[in-house]
Design an enzyme around this catalytic site. Structure first.
Site, short mmCIF file in Angstrom:
data_model
loop_
_atom_site.label_atom_id
_atom_site.label_comp_id
_atom_site.label_asym_id
_atom_site.label_seq_id
_atom_site.Cartn_x
_atom_site.Cartn_y
_atom_site.Cartn_z
N LYS A 92 0.84 -1.21 0.00
CA LYS A 92 0.00 0.00 0.00
C LYS A 92 0.87 1.26 0.00
O LYS A 92 0.65 2.18 -0.80
CB LYS A 92 -0.95 0.00 1.22
CG LYS A 92 -1.91 -1.20 1.21
CD LYS A 92 -2.94 -1.13 2.31
CE LYS A 92 -2.41 -1.43 3.69
NZ LYS A 92 -1.97 -2.84 3.86
N THR A 93 1.88 1.27 0.87
CA THR A 93 2.78 2.43 0.94
C THR A 93 3.60 2.54 -0.34
O THR A 93 3.78 3.63 -0.90
CB THR A 93 3.72 2.30 2.16
OG1 THR A 93 2.91 2.10 3.32
CG2 THR A 93 4.57 3.53 2.35
N ASP A 116 -1.25 6.58 6.42
CA ASP A 116 -1.27 5.15 6.71
C ASP A 116 -2.18 4.91 7.92
O ASP A 116 -2.37 5.83 8.73
CB ASP A 116 0.16 4.69 7.02
CG ASP A 116 0.34 3.20 6.83
OD1 ASP A 116 -0.60 2.55 6.35
OD2 ASP A 116 1.43 2.69 7.16
N THR A 170 -5.96 -1.62 6.87
CA THR A 170 -5.95 -3.08 6.75
C THR A 170 -7.33 -3.63 6.43
O THR A 170 -7.46 -4.66 5.79
CB THR A 170 -5.44 -3.72 8.05
OG1 THR A 170 -6.12 -3.09 9.15
CG2 THR A 170 -3.95 -3.54 8.21
N ARG A 188 6.63 -8.13 1.56
CA ARG A 188 7.52 -7.67 2.64
C ARG A 188 8.12 -8.87 3.38
O ARG A 188 9.29 -8.85 3.76
CB ARG A 188 6.77 -6.77 3.61
CG ARG A 188 7.72 -6.05 4.58
CD ARG A 188 6.98 -5.26 5.61
NE ARG A 188 6.36 -4.08 5.02
CZ ARG A 188 5.39 -3.40 5.62
NH1 ARG A 188 4.94 -3.79 6.79
NH2 ARG A 188 4.87 -2.34 5.04
#
Ligand code: ADE
Length: 343
Positions: free
Chosen positions: A68-69, A113, A162, A221
């Site tokens: 997302k980031t 975020d 989320t 990640r």
């Protein structure tokens, strides 16, 4: 978070963060996977560029660690605009947000975020900023209170969360574009691992990349983090190249099993099996038994277990599946509880 988890989607230390950052794709053409999302995003960005306008506000939702980031930074790069990053929990005073908003230029991106964790006051403050590009600032108190209307530049707000369901409907409605980011299939993760290994100038066999991808629980990640551990292992115990055997030994020694589950996942499943006969059991009871925060379990443990069919959410609570028992080597007959499932 209560403890370090190698397979957690959440980043750990600033040092870990900078490692992940160095591997982050900067433009859409370097970004692997999420094809449908990329195609839609490309159209929206092209259209905004053509009209020479800021892009609509965008909401990304999905489990941690899926990009997302990264996508927010990519959008800024693709649009040639500046990005200011903050997060829901760190925006506690309207004055702070006011400072950020009034400093944004036309087309700039404000990335928030964990946007579901904005305080109600901040959320109210942000509505007119998103909708009409203005903020209402109250000065003075009581009978002397005045509302000053401050115009803002046309910026794009990118929110990440989320779970979309955590957002209040008025906030959710103010986004023009919604993108759900889902877990990555193993072949895409393998491609990501191969790309990262190339950037890190480490040699890795195809089989080893496949093995790491299988244990990365659908999360880039995690894949990059596991690659890093395997790389360290290979350089200390071997000649630095990553082959299947090295990858397997390194990942086993990290407690990551052949499906990517770690000790917390296994403990979570085992408790449902041992204490609650496989379920159903409420998440609050599980949180208390495991001494873990419910949010940690819901955001970081459950999504992947649900995805691989090891866990089911029913109206009466969580249940493990027969496959989960098989994976843990437990003999337990899971009753057919079809009548309990969510509609
Ligand atoms: N690194 C992390 N996520 C990635 C992705 N989706 N594509 C390429 N590299 C990545």
């Amino acid at each position: 978070m209560s403890r370090e988890r190698i397979i957690s989607g959440q980043s750990i230390s600033p040092e870990e963060e900078s490692f992940i950052l160095s591997l982050r794709p900067k433009y859409l053409n370097e970004y692997i996977g999420q094809k449908k999302l990329k195609d839609k995003l490309k159209v929206s960005l092209e259209a905004a560029k053509k009209r020479q306008e800021a892009c609509e506000h965008i909401l990304f939702y999905g489990p941690p660690g899926l990009g997302k980031t990264t996508l927010a930074h990519i959008i800024a790069n693709e649009m040639g605009s500046r990005l200011v990053a903050t997060s829901g929990p760190s925006l506690s005073r309207t004055g702070d947000l006011m400072g950020i908003l009034t400093n944004l230029g036309d087309g700039d991106i404000l990335f928030i975020d964990e946007i579901h964790r904005l305080s109600p006051t901040i959320e109210e403050f942000i509505y007119p900023a998103m909708e009409d590009f203005k903020v209402d600032f109250v000065v003075d108190k009581g009978a002397f209170a005045k509302v000053i209307n401050i115009p803002l530049k046309h910026f794009t707000l990118i929110g990440a969360t989320t779970r979309a369901g955590l957002l209040s409907p008025p906030l959710r409605d103010r986004f023009g574009l919604y993108y759900h980011i889902d877990f990555y299939p193993a072949d895409e993760l393998k491609e990501i691992i191969t790309r990262s290994a190339h950037l890190l100038e480490v040699s890795i066999s195809d089989e080893a990349a496949i093995e790491i991808s299988r244990r990365s629980r659908g999360t880039p990640r995690v894949a990059n983090r596991l690659l890093r551990r395997v790389r360290d292992f290979a350089s200390v115990k071997g000649d630095g190249t990553i082959d299947l055997a090295t990858a397997g030994i390194a990942l086993d020694s990290e407690g990551v099993d052949n499906l990517g589950l770690d000790s917390l996942d296994r403990k979570f499943l085992k408790i449902i099996i041992d204490y609650y006969k496989g379920g159903p059991v409420g998440i609050e009871a599980l949180g208390a038994t495991l001494n873990e925060e419910i949010d940690t379990l819901v955001d970081m443990v459950e999504p992947y277990l649900l995805k691989i069919g090891f866990l089911q959410r029913t109206r009466r609570g969580r249940m493990v599946s027969q496959d989960a028992c098989g994976h843990l080597g437990v003999k337990l007959e899971i009753k057919d509880q079809a009548n309990l499932f969510e509609e």
